[in-house]
Design a protein around this motif. Structure first.
Motif, PDB file in Angstrom:
ATOM      1  N   ASP A 258     -28.455  18.991  -3.317  1.00  0.00           N
ATOM      2  CA  ASP A 258     -29.553  18.132  -2.745  1.00  0.00           C
ATOM      3  C   ASP A 258     -29.551  17.596  -1.353  1.00  0.00           C
ATOM      4  N   VAL A 259     -29.060  18.397  -1.131  1.00  0.00           N
ATOM      5  CA  VAL A 259     -28.934  18.409   0.709  1.00  0.00           C
ATOM      6  C   VAL A 259     -28.458  19.355   1.578  1.00  0.00           C
ATOM      7  N   ASP A 260     -29.768  19.297   2.609  1.00  0.00           N
ATOM      8  CA  ASP A 260     -30.128  21.112   3.134  1.00  0.00           C
ATOM      9  C   ASP A 260     -29.096  20.481   4.435  1.00  0.00           C
ATOM     10  N   SER A 261     -28.069  20.566   4.620  1.00  0.00           N
ATOM     11  CA  SER A 261     -27.052  22.110   5.477  1.00  0.00           C
ATOM     12  C   SER A 261     -26.496  23.210   4.925  1.00  0.00           C
ATOM     13  N   PRO A 262     -25.652  23.730   5.965  1.00  0.00           N
ATOM     14  CA  PRO A 262     -24.974  25.219   5.660  1.00  0.00           C
ATOM     15  C   PRO A 262     -23.980  24.340   4.793  1.00  0.00           C
ATOM     16  N   ALA A 263     -23.841  25.215   3.652  1.00  0.00           N
ATOM     17  CA  ALA A 263     -22.460  24.936   3.836  1.00  0.00           C
ATOM     18  C   ALA A 263     -21.391  25.642   3.543  1.00  0.00           C
ATOM     19  N   ALA A 264     -20.276  25.867   2.789  1.00  0.00           N
ATOM     20  CA  ALA A 264     -18.817  26.669   3.149  1.00  0.00           C
ATOM     21  C   ALA A 264     -19.276  27.795   2.213  1.00  0.00           C
ATOM     22  N   ASP A 265     -18.673  28.378   2.639  1.00  0.00           N
ATOM     23  CA  ASP A 265     -18.670  30.277   1.901  1.00  0.00           C
ATOM     24  C   ASP A 265     -19.147  30.435   0.511  1.00  0.00           C
ATOM     25  N   LEU A 266     -18.785  29.140  -0.138  1.00  0.00           N
ATOM     26  CA  LEU A 266     -19.095  28.880  -1.819  1.00  0.00           C
ATOM     27  C   LEU A 266     -21.293  29.863  -1.800  1.00  0.00           C
ATOM     28  N   ARG A 267     -21.687  29.076  -1.416  1.00  0.00           N
ATOM     29  CA  ARG A 267     -23.365  28.880  -1.127  1.00  0.00           C
ATOM     30  C   ARG A 267     -23.348  30.161  -0.068  1.00  0.00           C
ATOM     31  N   VAL A 268     -23.104  31.148  -0.306  1.00  0.00           N
ATOM     32  CA  VAL A 268     -23.453  32.083   0.051  1.00  0.00           C
ATOM     33  C   VAL A 268     -23.484  32.833  -0.944  1.00  0.00           C
ATOM     34  N   ASP A 269     -24.373  34.030  -1.225  1.00  0.00           N
ATOM     35  CA  ASP A 269     -24.481  34.790  -2.160  1.00  0.00           C
ATOM     36  C   ASP A 269     -23.098  35.647  -2.018  1.00  0.00           C
ATOM     37  N   THR A 270     -23.656  36.870  -3.137  1.00  0.00           N
ATOM     38  CA  THR A 270     -21.634  37.895  -3.900  1.00  0.00           C
ATOM     39  C   THR A 270     -22.726  39.037  -2.066  1.00  0.00           C
ATOM     40  N   ARG A 271     -23.456  39.100  -2.195  1.00  0.00           N
ATOM     41  CA  ARG A 271     -23.659  40.402  -0.981  1.00  0.00           C
ATOM     42  C   ARG A 271     -23.153  40.039   0.508  1.00  0.00           C
ATOM     43  N   VAL A 272     -23.855  38.747   1.236  1.00  0.00           N
ATOM     44  CA  VAL A 272     -23.602  38.185   2.132  1.00  0.00           C
ATOM     45  C   VAL A 272     -22.664  37.899   2.319  1.00  0.00           C
ATOM     46  N   ALA A 273     -21.380  37.382   0.949  1.00  0.00           N
ATOM     47  CA  ALA A 273     -20.009  37.234   1.177  1.00  0.00           C
ATOM     48  C   ALA A 273     -19.332  37.945   1.766  1.00  0.00           C
ATOM     49  N   THR A 274     -20.107  39.388   0.127  1.00  0.00           N
ATOM     50  CA  THR A 274     -19.400  41.120   1.489  1.00  0.00           C
ATOM     51  C   THR A 274     -19.157  41.317   2.538  1.00  0.00           C
ATOM     52  N   THR A 275     -20.612  41.060   3.028  1.00  0.00           N
ATOM     53  CA  THR A 275     -21.604  41.907   4.158  1.00  0.00           C
ATOM     54  C   THR A 275     -19.643  41.042   5.425  1.00  0.00           C
ATOM     55  N   ARG A 276     -20.173  39.874   4.877  1.00  0.00           N
ATOM     56  CA  ARG A 276     -19.431  39.136   5.978  1.00  0.00           C
ATOM     57  C   ARG A 276     -17.756  39.438   6.465  1.00  0.00           C
ATOM     58  N   ILE A 277     -17.637  39.699   4.773  1.00  0.00           N
ATOM     59  CA  ILE A 277     -15.620  40.057   4.919  1.00  0.00           C
ATOM     60  C   ILE A 277     -15.723  41.447   5.450  1.00  0.00           C
ATOM     61  N   LYS A 278     -16.397  42.440   5.154  1.00  0.00           N
ATOM     62  CA  LYS A 278     -16.444  43.337   6.022  1.00  0.00           C
ATOM     63  C   LYS A 278     -16.324  43.627   7.407  1.00  0.00           C
TER      64      LYS A 278
END
Length: 317
Positions: A258-278
């Protein structure tokens, strides 16, 4: 003014779908996320200004041949309680819709900001009550929660980074430092305000497909930017390891929903998380300085286009 209105309408249409759609599929934004964020902001602002400007100029064409004369006539005729001779329903409707659209966007932005700020203050109060300070880490709180959670809560006068016991148990010292630096980068660069503006745009125009597309792209970009800022302090592989460990834990939680803030890696979907790791492990090199400067210059020129069209009308008059 009709020609100028058509030109701005064409620009608004281009920025409403084909240009941002192509940008969302491009590979270079991941190599220069800060520059790509500038481009997205330029597209959003220019698209909105072009749309409103086109409607305004078409509507004002009923009152005069140039903007200054038309605005003066608009005020005089409106105060007199009558319509200009020869005005069509399309011109009056266009002028009315321009004012309504501009007001809708501004009011929606204000409402989104107020609502979000209230939610953040409430959540900050809860965090202060339910968590403990992390020794040696200023403005960082430890939350008694088994799930691996890390997020930042920005505020006008106070901001915190929240880490859960589950996260602290999973990560080693270097990985934890990487996550903290990532979250602090969100706070330092005011990513919450950037996301809020794009979220407000999406809320104001839910039927506008590009608004949702832009929000998704910008959410990914601010994560890339925070990653790059964090690896100025820590090894990028450590942050990549933290993202992988958290992702493999099976947790889907992250920042408070319920809070509009950039959160940690856990809120990012799998596709974005994979791109970040690469990106962090073996991503391509960043764009050259000359390329970044050229793209930013093009974004600035794009943003100045509506003003240039209006100025040309005034100078010709």
């Amino acid at each position: 003014m009709i020609v100028a209105s058509v030109l701005l309408a064409a620009l608004a249409v281009a920025l409403a779908w084909p240009v941002p759609a192509r940008l969302s599929r491009a590979a270079w934004p991941a190599r220069a996320p800060g520059t790509a964020l500038v481009v997205w902001q330029s597209i959003a602002l220019t698209g909105g200004l072009s749309m409103i400007g086109s409607l305004l100029l078409f509507g004002l064409s009923a009152y005069g041949d140039d903007p200054i004369t038309a605005v003066d006539a608009l005020v005089s005729v409106t105060l007199a309680g009558r319509l200009p001779v020869g005005a069509t329903i399309f011109q009056i409707g266009s002028l009315t819709f321009a004012f309504l659209l501009a007001g809708h966007l501004v009011l929606n932005l204000a409402a989104t900001f107020i609502r979000t700020e209230r939610q953040r203050r409430r959540h900050l109060d809860l965090v202060a009550l339910l968590s403990d300070p992390v020794p040696g880490e200023p403005r960082t709180r430890r939350l008694d929660h088994a799930a691996p959670v890390a997020y930042c809560l920005p505020g006008a006068f106070r901001s915190v980074t929240v880490l859960s016991d589950g996260l602290l148990a999973l990560l080693d010292e270097n990985e934890l430092r990487a996550v903290i630096e990532h979250e602090r980068a969100h706070l330092q660069q005011q990513h919450a305000l950037v996301l809020l503006s794009f979220r407000s745009w999406g809320n104001a125009l839910p039927w506008f497909p590009i608004a949702h597309l832009a929000e998704i792209a910008v959410e990914a970009l601010v994560e890339f930017i925070a990653d790059d800022k964090a690896r100025e302090v820590v090894d990028g592989r450590q942050l990549a390891s933290a993202i992988a460990i958290i992702g493999s834990s099976g947790s889907t939680s992250g920042g408070p929903p319920d809070v509009d803030s950039p959160a940690a890696d856990l809120r990012v979907d799998t596709r974005v998380a994979t791109t970040r790791i690469k990106r962090l492990i073996d991503g391509p090199p960043q764009l050259s300085s000359s390329s970044r400067v050229a793209i930013r210059a093009a974004a600035a020129a794009l943003l100045l286009t509506p003003a240039a069209v209006l100025l040309s009308l005034i100078m010709v008059a």
